[in-house]
Design an enzyme around this catalytic site. Structure first.
Site, mmCIF file in Angstrom:
data_model
loop_
_atom_site.group_PDB
_atom_site.id
_atom_site.type_symbol
_atom_site.label_atom_id
_atom_site.label_comp_id
_atom_site.label_asym_id
_atom_site.label_seq_id
_atom_site.Cartn_x
_atom_site.Cartn_y
_atom_site.Cartn_z
ATOM 1 N N HIS A 226 8.240 3.804 14.534
ATOM 2 C CA HIS A 226 6.775 3.904 14.554
ATOM 3 C C HIS A 226 6.267 4.756 15.703
ATOM 4 O O HIS A 226 5.222 5.374 15.603
ATOM 5 C CB HIS A 226 6.144 2.512 14.533
ATOM 6 C CG HIS A 226 6.172 1.929 13.158
ATOM 7 N ND1 HIS A 226 7.190 1.114 12.726
ATOM 8 C CD2 HIS A 226 5.350 2.134 12.085
ATOM 9 C CE1 HIS A 226 6.975 0.803 11.458
ATOM 10 N NE2 HIS A 226 5.876 1.409 11.039
ATOM 11 N N GLU A 471 8.884 -1.598 -0.490
ATOM 12 C CA GLU A 471 9.700 -1.158 0.649
ATOM 13 C C GLU A 471 10.877 -2.090 0.914
ATOM 14 O O GLU A 471 11.665 -1.855 1.822
ATOM 15 C CB GLU A 471 8.835 -0.972 1.900
ATOM 16 C CG GLU A 471 7.929 -2.131 2.232
ATOM 17 C CD GLU A 471 7.015 -1.848 3.401
ATOM 18 O OE1 GLU A 471 7.151 -0.798 4.057
ATOM 19 O OE2 GLU A 471 6.150 -2.689 3.675
ATOM 20 N N ASP A 495 10.797 2.036 5.244
ATOM 21 C CA ASP A 495 11.466 0.731 5.232
ATOM 22 C C ASP A 495 12.427 0.608 4.060
ATOM 23 O O ASP A 495 13.466 -0.037 4.175
ATOM 24 C CB ASP A 495 10.429 -0.399 5.184
ATOM 25 C CG ASP A 495 9.927 -0.739 6.577
ATOM 26 O OD1 ASP A 495 10.747 -0.776 7.505
ATOM 27 O OD2 ASP A 495 8.707 -0.935 6.739
ATOM 28 N N CYS A 542 4.091 6.636 0.476
ATOM 29 C CA CYS A 542 3.373 6.792 1.749
ATOM 30 C C CYS A 542 4.314 6.806 2.943
ATOM 31 O O CYS A 542 3.872 6.831 4.078
ATOM 32 C CB CYS A 542 2.298 5.720 1.905
ATOM 33 S SG CYS A 542 2.976 4.055 1.952
HETATM 34 C C1 PEP Z 1 7.079 2.728 5.151
HETATM 35 O O1 PEP Z 1 7.785 1.766 5.439
HETATM 36 O O2 PEP Z 1 7.493 3.729 4.541
HETATM 37 C C2 PEP Z 1 5.654 2.758 5.538
HETATM 38 C C3 PEP Z 1 4.847 3.701 5.126
HETATM 39 O O3 PEP Z 1 5.217 1.799 6.387
HETATM 40 P P1 PEP Z 1 5.565 1.782 7.932
HETATM 41 O O4 PEP Z 1 6.180 3.093 8.291
HETATM 42 O O5 PEP Z 1 4.312 1.527 8.677
HETATM 43 O O6 PEP Z 1 6.539 0.635 8.037
HETATM 44 MG MG MG Z 2 6.924 -0.094 6.099
#
Ligand code: PEP
Ligand code: MG
Length: 613
Positions: A226, A471, A495, A542
């Protein structure tokens, strides 16, 4: 001598600047420049803070019970001595006078210099005194925060650097007790600055948005950690997982961050520097060219419309989303509103204001707000809040929807805030990490109760669609069943890859195994996209794959027509969309699903498709 440090590329481009080393625990210290006329005032803040801390330490000493171990009094004496030592406050003042750093920044910059000197000491006893300096600086920082006048930035939001007169370097030589300091250097005052840190928590990274830094390097982190994701959203060149970077690079070193190659060059030779300056200009030109596509609709050569949405962390990011030509927000990571608040969480009204701000700013375009997704590498607080951040394996622990369902009051508060914001424009609620059918049923129940509570309170609210993040592999495998319970789905590839391949996405030690091209990942992606299409339910991606042009044609070949990504990635993905004919992608899809090395096979199929076009 020039040195190269290798890491993992996070966001593209080249940054050239002076290193500003920041200790991880101090990254939320405000970093901004003060004007010439404010220098005296800033130095005064340092003096006042020093006197207050001295007073505090004297009082502690005076109130010490007679039975207290005498080492305690001795320790307080050491801290008092350090407080008055030239190397602390006097040297810090120079950073303010010569660099125009604000007091907090000056103090942490000086601490970095001192910490290194202690680290290099032969004598173990003296080396351990570093902890004392850190504690004294910590006290001073706390005192400065307490005495900060209202309106003063508490984090790293910084105005543009004032034009500084050519000045000499901070007189860091005033450290007799610590040996020779770094030699003075010329400082032009307007040099770009790059951040170097061992680690930066995602919430702290957020402080650096709109800050003075033009690039950054961290020792730890994977490509989809992140911290890296927030860094990418800042749209500045960045390298993570550069292992020893914060040890090798020194305060003020000139460094080049090559975000394309994931390399950091420390003290580059003039020839290397010139080469990078050339590349920097090239990539600026390329950006300007891509920028012209921002209002062009994303439609393929064969007329397929593709939805390009933005991922945001804060309501203010909607400006960048619109600027980039996003046709909505596909992922608003609401958890950033919940972080680093010292245990207190945003209440319904505060959340409502944030969501409404995003919704209103998008002027009728849809906004997908994800319910809070804390845990794993996104702790609520840096030090952990004591309730939720524990766990043997946080990525598999009480995170995302699991946390929300464990805190039903908090969850309904968030749902109410989202429902109220939906009165101002189209809102889609997205739930992270769903894996069980009973979670889906619980979400619906909480939503019904949230609506009832708003009715009872007479508060207006709007309609919402409810979607699930796909995910967790279990959700992807059981997608048919999941689709019955949700209005739409969004695939979180970050994820999904982590959990499918059992690779911690934040761990640079296994980052080479984090493979979006793995056949298992591709098979799950294809299965989810196809199932959603068959059921007429909208599906988007996403995760970071959506903004990576290496996967644009592949995802289109799977049938994907909605991509959500950092605003900075939109133009480049759009360019790929504009050049593709989806009728020629069957071979790409087949290659991805059947080849042993999908990356190479997809590439070959694409070349073939281009030739026959
Ligand atoms: C993901 O897991 O791809 C996602 C978009 O959520 P995050 O990166 O915030 O876990
Ligand atoms: Mg995620």
């Amino acid at each position: 001598m020039s040195i190269q440090v290798f890491g993992i590329q996070v966001s593209r481009g080249v940054a050239i600047g002076r290193a500003v080393l920041v200790a991880s625990s101090r990254v939320d210290v405000a970093h901004y420049y003060v004007g010439v006329e404010q220098v005296a005032q800033e130095i005064d803040r340092l003096r006042v803070a020093r006197d207050a801390v001295a007073h505090e330490l004297e009082s502690l000493k005076a109130d010490m019970p007679p039975e207290a171990p005498h080492e305690l009094a001795a320790l307080l004496d050491v801290h008092l001595m350090l407080l008055h030592d030239e190397t602390v406050i006097a040297a810090t003042k120079h950073w303010v006078q010569e660099r125009h750093y604000n007091a907090e920044w000056a103090l942490s910059a000086q601490l970095e210099v001192l910490a290194r000197q202690f680290d290099e000491m032969e004598d173990e006893y003296l080396r351990e005194r570093k902890a004392d300096v850190e504690q004294v600086v910590e006290r001073l920082l706390r005192e400065l925060a307490r005495g900060a006048p209202p309106g003063r930035p508490t984090a790293s939001i910084a105005p543009a650097a004032p034009a500084l007169p050519g000045a000499s370097a901070p007189a860091l030589t005033s450290m007799p007790a610590l040996g020779a300091a770094a030699p003075p250097r010329d400082f032009a005052g307007e040099d770009p600055l790059v951040l170097v840190a061992a680690d930066v928590a995602p919430a702290d990274m957020l402080h650096f948005k709109r800050s003075v830094f033009t690039g950054f390097v961290t020792d730890v982190g994977g490509r989809t950690s992140h911290t890296a994701i927030v860094a990418r959203s800042m749209d500045i060149p960045a390298v993570v997982g550069a292992r020893e970077a914060s040890r090798i690079i020194r305060q003020d070193d000139w460094i080049v961050i090559d975000g394309d190659a994931g390399v950091v060059v420390v003290n580059p030779s003039p020839i290397v520097l010139e080469e990078y300056r050339f590349r920097q200009r090239q990539s600026e030109l390329e950006r300007a060219r891509l920028n012209r596509l921002r209002h062009t609709p994303a439609v393929t050569l064969d007329g397929e419309a593709v939805e390009l949405l933005a991922n945001i962390e804060l309501p203010q990011d909607t400006a960048a989303a619109l600027e980039a030509g996003a046709v909505g927000v596909g992922l608003f990571r609401s958890e950033f509103l919940f972080m680093n608040r010292g245990g207190s969480l945003p209440d319904e009204d505060e959340q409502f204001e944030a969501y409404r701000e995003a919704v209103s700013a998008m002027h009728g375009l849809p906004v997908t707000i994800r319910t809070v997704d804390v845990g794993a590498d996104k702790p609520l607080d840096r030090a952990g809040d004591g309730r939720y951040d524990h766990g043997l394996n946080p990525a598999l622990g009480l995170r995302a929807i699991r946390w929300s369902l464990a805190e039903p009051g908090m969850f309904r508060q968030q749902l109410r805030a989202m429902l109220r914001a939906a009165a101002f424009g189209p809102v889609r609620i997205l739930v992270p990490m769903v894996a069980h059918v009973n979670e889906m049923l619980a979400i619906r129940e909480h939503l019904a109760r949230a609506r009832q509570q708003l009715d009872d309170a007479g508060k207006p609210y709007g309609p919402v669609l409810v979607g699930a993040m796909i995910e967790v592999p279990a959700a992807a495998v059981m997608i048919e069943r999941f689709l019955r319970h949700f209005d739409f789905v969004s695939i979180g590839t970050n994820d999904l890859i982590q959990y499918t391949l059992a690779i911690d996405r934040a761990d640079e030690a296994v980052s080479h195994l984090y493979d979006p091209w793995h056949p298992a990942v591709l098979a799950l992606l294809r299965q989810v996209i196809a199932a959603a299409a068959a059921h007429g339910k909208p599906v988007s991606v996403c995760g970071e794959m959506a903004g990576d042009t290496a996967f644009t044609e592949l995802l289109l070949s799977f049938g994907l027509r909605s991509f959500s990504m950092h605003p900075s990635c939109i133009a480049e993905v759009k360019q790929r969309v504009l050049r593709v004919d989806t009728r020629q992608l069957d071979a790409v899809c087949a290659a991805a699903l059947s080849a042993e090395s999908p990356a190479a096979a997809v590439q070959a199929a694409l070349v073939q498709a281009q030739r026959s076009a």
